[in-house]
Design a protein around this motif. Structure first.
Motif, PDB file in Angstrom:
ATOM      1  N   LYS A  90       0.865  -1.179   0.000  1.00  0.00           N
ATOM      2  CA  LYS A  90       0.000   0.000   0.000  1.00  0.00           C
ATOM      3  C   LYS A  90       0.894   1.219   0.000  1.00  0.00           C
ATOM      4  CE  LYS A  90      -3.568  -2.361   2.614  1.00  0.00           C
ATOM      5  NZ  LYS A  90      -4.270  -2.470   3.874  1.00  0.00           N
ATOM      6  N   PHE A  91       0.450   2.265  -0.673  1.00  0.00           N
ATOM      7  CA  PHE A  91       1.244   3.477  -0.669  1.00  0.00           C
ATOM      8  C   PHE A  91       0.330   4.680  -0.519  1.00  0.00           C
ATOM      9  CE2 PHE A  91       0.859   1.554  -4.827  1.00  0.00           C
ATOM     10  CZ  PHE A  91       0.176   2.514  -5.553  1.00  0.00           C
ATOM     11  N   TYR A  92       0.893   5.698   0.081  1.00  0.00           N
ATOM     12  CA  TYR A  92       0.155   6.916   0.410  1.00  0.00           C
ATOM     13  C   TYR A  92       0.999   8.116  -0.021  1.00  0.00           C
ATOM     14  CZ  TYR A  92      -1.705   3.307   3.443  1.00  0.00           C
ATOM     15  OH  TYR A  92      -2.198   2.122   3.924  1.00  0.00           O
ATOM     16  N   TRP A  93       0.336   9.121  -0.528  1.00  0.00           N
ATOM     17  CA  TRP A  93       1.037  10.325  -0.967  1.00  0.00           C
ATOM     18  C   TRP A  93       0.388  11.545  -0.338  1.00  0.00           C
ATOM     19  CZ3 TRP A  93      -0.563  14.370  -4.408  1.00  0.00           C
ATOM     20  CH2 TRP A  93       0.473  15.218  -4.808  1.00  0.00           C
ATOM     21  N   ARG A  94       1.210  12.367   0.288  1.00  0.00           N
ATOM     22  CA  ARG A  94       0.708  13.591   0.907  1.00  0.00           C
ATOM     23  C   ARG A  94       1.841  14.607   0.985  1.00  0.00           C
ATOM     24  NH1 ARG A  94      -1.838  14.307   6.912  1.00  0.00           N
ATOM     25  NH2 ARG A  94      -2.491  16.442   6.620  1.00  0.00           N
ATOM     26  N   ASP A  95       1.573  15.789   0.511  1.00  0.00           N
ATOM     27  CA  ASP A  95       2.550  16.894   0.576  1.00  0.00           C
ATOM     28  C   ASP A  95       3.917  16.486   0.025  1.00  0.00           C
ATOM     29  OD1 ASP A  95       0.603  18.522   1.774  1.00  0.00           O
ATOM     30  OD2 ASP A  95       1.165  17.830   3.781  1.00  0.00           O
ATOM     31  N   SER A  96       3.927  15.855  -1.142  1.00  0.00           N
ATOM     32  CA  SER A  96       5.150  15.426  -1.832  1.00  0.00           C
ATOM     33  C   SER A  96       5.912  14.312  -1.118  1.00  0.00           C
ATOM     34  CB  SER A  96       6.093  16.607  -2.090  1.00  0.00           C
ATOM     35  OG  SER A  96       5.469  17.547  -2.935  1.00  0.00           O
ATOM     36  N   VAL A  97       5.306  13.689  -0.115  1.00  0.00           N
ATOM     37  CA  VAL A  97       5.937  12.578   0.591  1.00  0.00           C
ATOM     38  C   VAL A  97       5.182  11.295   0.243  1.00  0.00           C
ATOM     39  CG1 VAL A  97       6.472  11.570   2.846  1.00  0.00           C
ATOM     40  CG2 VAL A  97       6.741  14.035   2.485  1.00  0.00           C
ATOM     41  N   LEU A  98       5.924  10.319  -0.232  1.00  0.00           N
ATOM     42  CA  LEU A  98       5.349   9.015  -0.568  1.00  0.00           C
ATOM     43  C   LEU A  98       5.761   8.016   0.499  1.00  0.00           C
ATOM     44  CD1 LEU A  98       3.848   7.278  -2.734  1.00  0.00           C
ATOM     45  CD2 LEU A  98       6.119   6.692  -3.588  1.00  0.00           C
TER      46      LEU A  98
END
Length: 114
Positions: A90-98
């Motif tokens: 699973k991967f999450y992306w928020r504020d240019s952070v993966l």
């Protein structure tokens, strides 16, 4: 060179070590090739579901994030290794952070080929 806590290292099967090394190699390679990361954070831990790899990096744009949803090349290898060990990615992306959260299962029923 990958260093792992001695307690966890003693519990890992050799096949897990190879998968973990291959997965981390591809993730780090991808970070250097396709992002403007200034940091990478990697943690390994044990859970009831298997070995957990948490991989976090900055410098990932929205386009990069959407490309990950349909992996090819090295990320396709990561996907195959995870699926072959009955794991999850699973991967999450928020504020240019993966952040990638990968669980390597026991892989008792490995039946895939690369």
């Amino acid at each position: 060179k990958i260093e792992i806590d001695d307690r966890l290292n003693q519990k890992l099967k050799k096949k897990h070590m190879k998968k973990i090394a291959s997965i981390l190699k591809e993730l780090v390679n991808n970070s250097f090739r396709h992002s403007s990361s200034s940091y990478i954070l990697i943690s390994l831990e044990e859970s009831s579901k298997g070995i957990v790899i948490n991989y976090e990096q900055d410098g990932v744009g929205e386009e990069d994030y959407h490309r990950i949803k349909n992996p090819n090349g090295g990320l396709c290898l990561v996907s195959s290794l995870v699926k072959g060990s009955q794991g999850t990615w699973k991967f999450y992306w928020r504020d240019s952070v993966l952040t990638s959260h990968i669980v390597i299962g026991d892989g008792k029923h490995e039946d895939f080929t690369l």
